[in-house]
Motif scaffolding. Structure first.
Motif, PDB file in Angstrom:
ATOM      1  N   VAL A  45       0.843  -1.204   0.000  1.00 59.22           N
ATOM      2  CA  VAL A  45       0.000   0.000   0.000  1.00 59.22           C
ATOM      3  C   VAL A  45       0.876   1.251   0.000  1.00 59.22           C
ATOM      4  N   VAL A  46       1.885   1.258   0.871  1.00 55.88           N
ATOM      5  CA  VAL A  46       2.796   2.398   0.948  1.00 55.88           C
ATOM      6  C   VAL A  46       3.560   2.554  -0.367  1.00 55.88           C
ATOM      7  N   ASN A  47       4.023   1.453  -0.940  1.00 55.71           N
ATOM      8  CA  ASN A  47       4.747   1.498  -2.210  1.00 55.71           C
ATOM      9  C   ASN A  47       3.897   2.088  -3.327  1.00 55.71           C
ATOM     10  N   ASP A  48       2.625   1.673  -3.391  1.00 51.23           N
ATOM     11  CA  ASP A  48       1.726   2.199  -4.422  1.00 51.23           C
ATOM     12  C   ASP A  48       1.537   3.708  -4.257  1.00 51.23           C
ATOM     13  N   ASP A  49       1.418   4.152  -3.001  1.00 52.02           N
ATOM     14  CA  ASP A  49       1.262   5.588  -2.742  1.00 52.02           C
ATOM     15  C   ASP A  49       2.523   6.355  -3.137  1.00 52.02           C
ATOM     16  N   ILE A  50       3.686   5.763  -2.867  1.00 49.91           N
ATOM     17  CA  ILE A  50       4.952   6.400  -3.247  1.00 49.91           C
ATOM     18  C   ILE A  50       5.040   6.531  -4.770  1.00 49.91           C
ATOM     19  N   ALA A  51       4.677   5.476  -5.473  1.00 49.75           N
ATOM     20  CA  ALA A  51       4.738   5.486  -6.935  1.00 49.75           C
ATOM     21  C   ALA A  51       3.801   6.550  -7.511  1.00 49.75           C
ATOM     22  N   GLU A  52       2.601   6.664  -6.945  1.00 51.83           N
ATOM     23  CA  GLU A  52       1.642   7.656  -7.424  1.00 51.83           C
ATOM     24  C   GLU A  52       2.132   9.074  -7.145  1.00 51.83           C
ATOM     25  N   ALA A  53       2.666   9.298  -5.943  1.00 49.46           N
ATOM     26  CA  ALA A  53       3.180  10.619  -5.589  1.00 49.46           C
ATOM     27  C   ALA A  53       4.386  10.993  -6.448  1.00 49.46           C
ATOM     28  N   ARG A  54       5.256  10.005  -6.693  1.00 59.50           N
ATOM     29  CA  ARG A  54       6.422  10.250  -7.542  1.00 59.50           C
ATOM     30  C   ARG A  54       5.990  10.676  -8.946  1.00 59.50           C
ATOM     31  N   LYS A  55       4.993  10.005  -9.473  1.00 60.37           N
ATOM     32  CA  LYS A  55       4.478  10.320 -10.806  1.00 60.37           C
ATOM     33  C   LYS A  55       3.940  11.748 -10.861  1.00 60.37           C
ATOM     34  N   LEU A  56       3.197  12.149  -9.822  1.00 57.04           N
ATOM     35  CA  LEU A  56       2.625  13.494  -9.788  1.00 57.04           C
ATOM     36  C   LEU A  56       3.706  14.567  -9.687  1.00 57.04           C
ATOM     37  N   HIS A  57       4.701  14.334  -8.826  1.00 55.39           N
ATOM     38  CA  HIS A  57       5.771  15.318  -8.671  1.00 55.39           C
ATOM     39  C   HIS A  57       6.590  15.467  -9.957  1.00 55.39           C
ATOM     40  N   LYS A  58       6.855  14.362 -10.613  1.00 56.17           N
ATOM     41  CA  LYS A  58       7.615  14.434 -11.872  1.00 56.17           C
ATOM     42  C   LYS A  58       6.834  15.200 -12.933  1.00 56.17           C
ATOM     43  N   ALA A  59       5.530  14.972 -12.995  1.00 58.82           N
ATOM     44  CA  ALA A  59       4.699  15.695 -13.962  1.00 58.82           C
ATOM     45  C   ALA A  59       4.696  17.197 -13.664  1.00 58.82           C
ATOM     46  N   GLU A  60       4.611  17.534 -12.381  1.00 56.13           N
ATOM     47  CA  GLU A  60       4.638  18.946 -11.986  1.00 56.13           C
ATOM     48  C   GLU A  60       5.972  19.590 -12.352  1.00 56.13           C
ATOM     49  N   MET A  61       7.069  18.862 -12.139  1.00 54.22           N
ATOM     50  CA  MET A  61       8.391  19.405 -12.451  1.00 54.22           C
ATOM     51  C   MET A  61       8.565  19.603 -13.954  1.00 54.22           C
ATOM     52  N   GLU A  62       8.029  18.695 -14.742  1.00 55.24           N
ATOM     53  CA  GLU A  62       8.104  18.844 -16.202  1.00 55.24           C
ATOM     54  C   GLU A  62       7.324  20.066 -16.665  1.00 55.24           C
ATOM     55  N   GLN A  63       6.136  20.287 -16.058  1.00 60.01           N
ATOM     56  CA  GLN A  63       5.346  21.460 -16.424  1.00 60.01           C
ATOM     57  C   GLN A  63       6.042  22.742 -15.983  1.00 60.01           C
ATOM     58  N   LEU A  64       6.643  22.718 -14.811  1.00 61.31           N
ATOM     59  CA  LEU A  64       7.360  23.890 -14.316  1.00 61.31           C
ATOM     60  C   LEU A  64       8.558  24.210 -15.206  1.00 61.31           C
ATOM     61  N   ALA A  65       9.236  23.183 -15.703  1.00 58.97           N
ATOM     62  CA  ALA A  65      10.374  23.411 -16.606  1.00 58.97           C
ATOM     63  C   ALA A  65       9.910  24.133 -17.872  1.00 58.97           C
ATOM     64  N   ARG A  66       8.747  23.738 -18.397  1.00 55.22           N
ATOM     65  CA  ARG A  66       8.208  24.407 -19.588  1.00 55.22           C
ATOM     66  C   ARG A  66       7.830  25.845 -19.274  1.00 55.22           C
ATOM     67  N   ASP A  67       7.215  26.035 -18.093  1.00 56.53           N
ATOM     68  CA  ASP A  67       6.816  27.388 -17.701  1.00 56.53           C
ATOM     69  C   ASP A  67       8.033  28.282 -17.463  1.00 56.53           C
ATOM     70  N   MET A  68       9.095  27.709 -16.916  1.00 53.87           N
ATOM     71  CA  MET A  68      10.314  28.485 -16.680  1.00 53.87           C
ATOM     72  C   MET A  68      10.954  28.908 -18.001  1.00 53.87           C
ATOM     73  N   LYS A  69      10.936  28.022 -18.980  1.00 56.30           N
ATOM     74  CA  LYS A  69      11.487  28.370 -20.287  1.00 56.30           C
ATOM     75  C   LYS A  69      10.704  29.515 -20.918  1.00 56.30           C
ATOM     76  N   GLU A  70       9.370  29.421 -20.806  1.00 54.12           N
ATOM     77  CA  GLU A  70       8.531  30.482 -21.371  1.00 54.12           C
ATOM     78  C   GLU A  70       8.767  31.807 -20.664  1.00 54.12           C
ATOM     79  N   ALA A  71       8.906  31.760 -19.318  1.00 47.49           N
ATOM     80  CA  ALA A  71       9.162  32.988 -18.559  1.00 47.49           C
ATOM     81  C   ALA A  71      10.519  33.581 -18.932  1.00 47.49           C
ATOM     82  N   GLY A  72      11.510  32.695 -19.161  1.00 47.02           N
ATOM     83  CA  GLY A  72      12.824  33.190 -19.566  1.00 47.02           C
ATOM     84  C   GLY A  72      12.801  33.825 -20.935  1.00 47.02           C
TER      85      GLY A  72
END
Length: 324
Positions: free
Chosen positions: A213-240
């Motif tokens: 159960v804990v492993n599944d939650d970690i995997a889901e949270a990891r997926k969400l954080h990585k997606a957020e970081m990818e979107q932030l990288a795109r937003d940072m490029k646009e802001a630059g």
């Protein structure tokens, strides 16, 4: 109450702030820190002895805590249970604490109930008491309605009751606490599913039912954080590109926060992937309570003349526990 020689354990579980510490305080007379908010008073598993018995209530941190990861909590509970088992303690039962004042079972409540089932296993439900607390803070009719909902709904307590668990009410008194515990002490001991998986089957936490159960939650949270970081990288490029450097700095700070959380998730994965190691901590808990009892009795009998020796005995035991 006491008839068995080996230490007897009652596991106490539930969400932070539901009344676990209050129950233990009434049952043992111990000076247990009682929380009144949603931040945990119980960062570690702790044992409290019922006076004049070999019965210990094992107080556990609630899952889905704001400050402690589920991986760390599960590792702490597993280590404590395995230590107790290896030190020949008999695990007599478990209490799941829930406040009747809650109109709905929150997400944290559902998560803790899932983990409770995974730690104990459905075979151990005959050794379980589902305890409702805070009856003095709710209208009796409303409380009964909520109790019925807990007991009748399949997503709450109904499967546990069908498997042999009992639902009981705690009325904030020592007598009530002891009456809830007494049948478990006089009944047969059992082996929680988590202990069986770790000790008998030699599984790391990640391969236990609770660990999955804990492993599944970690995997889901990891997926969400990585997606957020990818979107932030795109937003940072646009802001630059727009030379909006102030906004880009804000985005970078947000990205760094996600990176920290991602690192913590990686740490959590390693925590539950590692074998559960024996620490001997439960034996030291028992030694401490014995030192307190012996020291207190010696001081009383000697009229205070052995107070210094009692303090030395207690201090040595405390030092051993602190070294853990």
């Amino acid at each position: 109450m006491m008839s068995k020689i080996n230490p007897q354990i009652i596991l106490v579980m539930g969400v932070t702030g539901v009344g676990k510490s209050t129950f233990i305080k009434h049952a043992t007379g111990s000076n247990v820190e009682v929380g009144h908010g949603q931040s945990s008073c119980t960062a570690d598993v702790k044992c409290f002895q019922i006076p004049q018995t070999n019965v210990y209530l094992m107080d556990t941190p609630g899952f889905d805590d704001t400050y402690i990861s589920d991986a760390d909590i599960l590792k702490e509970i597993a280590t404590s249970l395995v230590d107790a088992f290896n030190d020949k303690a008999e695990i007599q039962g478990a209490l799941y604490i829930h406040p009747v004042i809650e109109a709905r079972m929150r997400g944290s409540g559902r998560k803790n109930l899932i983990m409770f089932r995974k730690v104990l296993g459905m075979k151990g439900m005959r050794n379980v008491r589902l305890v409702t607390t805070k009856w003095s803070q709710v209208d009796p009719d409303k409380g009964r309605e909520r109790e019925e909902e807990l007991c009748q709904k399949e997503e709450f307590w109904q499967p546990l009751l069908a498997a042999g668990a009992s639902a009981v009410r705690f009325d904030d008194s020592m007598e009530s606490a002891i009456e809830i515990i007494k049948p478990l002490i006089h009944g047969p001991a059992f082996e929680p599913q988590l202990v069986e998986e770790v000790v008998r089957d030699g599984k790391p936490l990640s391969q236990t039912q609770a660990g999955k159960v804990v492993n599944d939650d970690i995997a889901e949270a990891r997926k969400l954080h990585k997606a957020e970081m990818e979107q932030l990288a795109r937003d940072m490029k646009e802001a630059g590109d727009k030379r909006d450097f102030a906004f880009r700095a804000e985005l970078a700070a947000e990205r760094d926060e996600h990176a920290k959380k991602l690192k913590k998730l990686e740490d959590d994965s390693r925590v539950i992937a590692a074998p559960v190691q024996r620490t001997g901590r439960f034996g030291r808990w028992v030694a401490r309570t014995a030192a307190i009892a012996v020291g207190g009795a010696a001081t009383f009998i000697s009229g205070g003349l052995l107070a210094g020796h009692a303090l030395l005995l207690y201090g040595a035991t405390e030092a051993a526990i602190s070294d853990d």
